[in-house]
Design a protein around this motif. Structure first.
Motif, mmCIF file in Angstrom:
data_model
loop_
_atom_site.group_PDB
_atom_site.id
_atom_site.type_symbol
_atom_site.label_atom_id
_atom_site.label_comp_id
_atom_site.label_asym_id
_atom_site.label_seq_id
_atom_site.Cartn_x
_atom_site.Cartn_y
_atom_site.Cartn_z
ATOM 1 N N GLN A 77 1.034 -1.337 -0.201
ATOM 2 C CA GLN A 77 0.004 0.073 -0.166
ATOM 3 C C GLN A 77 0.925 1.287 0.027
ATOM 4 N N HIS A 78 2.206 1.098 0.441
ATOM 5 C CA HIS A 78 2.971 2.477 0.605
ATOM 6 C C HIS A 78 4.338 2.034 0.101
ATOM 7 N N LYS A 79 4.810 3.016 -0.929
ATOM 8 C CA LYS A 79 5.921 2.905 -1.552
ATOM 9 C C LYS A 79 7.226 3.179 -0.729
ATOM 10 N N SER A 80 7.029 4.064 0.182
ATOM 11 C CA SER A 80 8.167 4.646 1.053
ATOM 12 C C SER A 80 7.754 4.973 2.421
ATOM 13 N N GLY A 81 8.680 5.563 3.019
ATOM 14 C CA GLY A 81 8.319 6.124 4.443
ATOM 15 C C GLY A 81 8.104 5.123 5.548
ATOM 16 N N ILE A 82 7.863 5.622 6.554
ATOM 17 C CA ILE A 82 7.696 4.812 7.857
ATOM 18 C C ILE A 82 6.624 3.906 7.741
ATOM 19 N N GLU A 87 4.788 -1.747 7.223
ATOM 20 C CA GLU A 87 3.858 -2.696 6.298
ATOM 21 C C GLU A 87 4.951 -4.031 5.986
ATOM 22 N N VAL A 88 6.104 -3.653 5.532
ATOM 23 C CA VAL A 88 7.102 -4.627 5.161
ATOM 24 C C VAL A 88 7.697 -5.464 6.571
ATOM 25 N N LEU A 89 7.908 -4.862 7.342
ATOM 26 C CA LEU A 89 8.499 -5.632 8.408
ATOM 27 C C LEU A 89 7.660 -6.325 9.446
ATOM 28 N N LEU A 90 6.341 -5.707 9.595
ATOM 29 C CA LEU A 90 5.259 -6.599 10.316
ATOM 30 C C LEU A 90 4.262 -7.272 9.530
ATOM 31 N N GLY A 91 4.501 -7.411 8.213
ATOM 32 C CA GLY A 91 3.497 -8.305 7.077
ATOM 33 C C GLY A 91 2.287 -7.567 7.535
ATOM 34 N N MET A 92 1.939 -6.273 7.242
ATOM 35 C CA MET A 92 0.320 -6.068 7.436
ATOM 36 C C MET A 92 -0.296 -6.108 6.348
#
Length: 177
Positions: A77-82, A87-92
């Motif tokens: 959903q998000h291409k950059s930023g926090i 999203e990537v680290l927590l597998g949202m």
């Protein structure tokens, strides 16, 4: 501006000498799906059109449902930023599947998947399969008349992360890497 990621090849009995190729295209100005056709025996492939939409911002894979319609996975959903890092680290479960219909309109077919990755369709078109790498799961969906996807089933794995998926045309079995 052609930067290929995932792709699919569509063929039907209406004209068995024509193949349709659909490619995820990571263009400099954003994600798109590029559609080409090829006549068997010809020495070239012809560009038909490139589909761009604000909904195709992070396409990963595509599956053709006709010569001009498709489903595509948006892995993030998000291409950059926090929020991207979260999203990537927590597998949202913020990814979704986009449908491009015969009217030339894109819509969200299904939302709430953690990193939807590969996508494939059953030989008869009754099911659409999606791998969710961050869950790690395989979803099975039934397409609705308007392109929305109804969840038909889900399998979650332990010790295996599904990425690309294909369907054996003869048996209907899923092939998952």
């Amino acid at each position: 501006d052609f930067r290929v990621h995932g792709f699919d090849i569509y063929w039907d009995n209406l004209d068995p000498t024509e193949l349709t190729f659909m490619f995820v295209n990571h263009q400099r100005k954003g994600g798109a799906i590029s559609i080409f056709k090829h006549r068997l025996g010809a020495g070239y492939i012809e560009h038909v059109k490139t589909v761009k939409s604000p909904l195709l911002f992070s396409p990963n894979d595509v599956v053709a449902t006709s010569r001009s319609t498709f489903y595509a996975t948006n892995d993030l959903q998000h291409k950059s930023g926090i929020l991207h890092k979260i999203e990537v680290l927590l597998g949202m479960p913020w990814g979704h599947i986009v449908y491009y219909g015969p009217e030339g309109i894109t819509s969200k077919a299904y939302s709430g998947i953690a990193y939807p990755n590969g996508i494939a369709r059953s030989p008869n078109g009754a099911l659409i399969y999606v791998s969710a790498s961050s869950e790690p799961s395989i979803y099975a969906f039934r397409p609705e008349y308007d392109g929305a996807l109804q969840l038909a089933g889900k399998t979650t794995f332990r010790g295996f992360v599904p990425d690309n998926i294909s369907v054996d045309a003869a048996t209907g079995e899923l092939l998952v890497s």
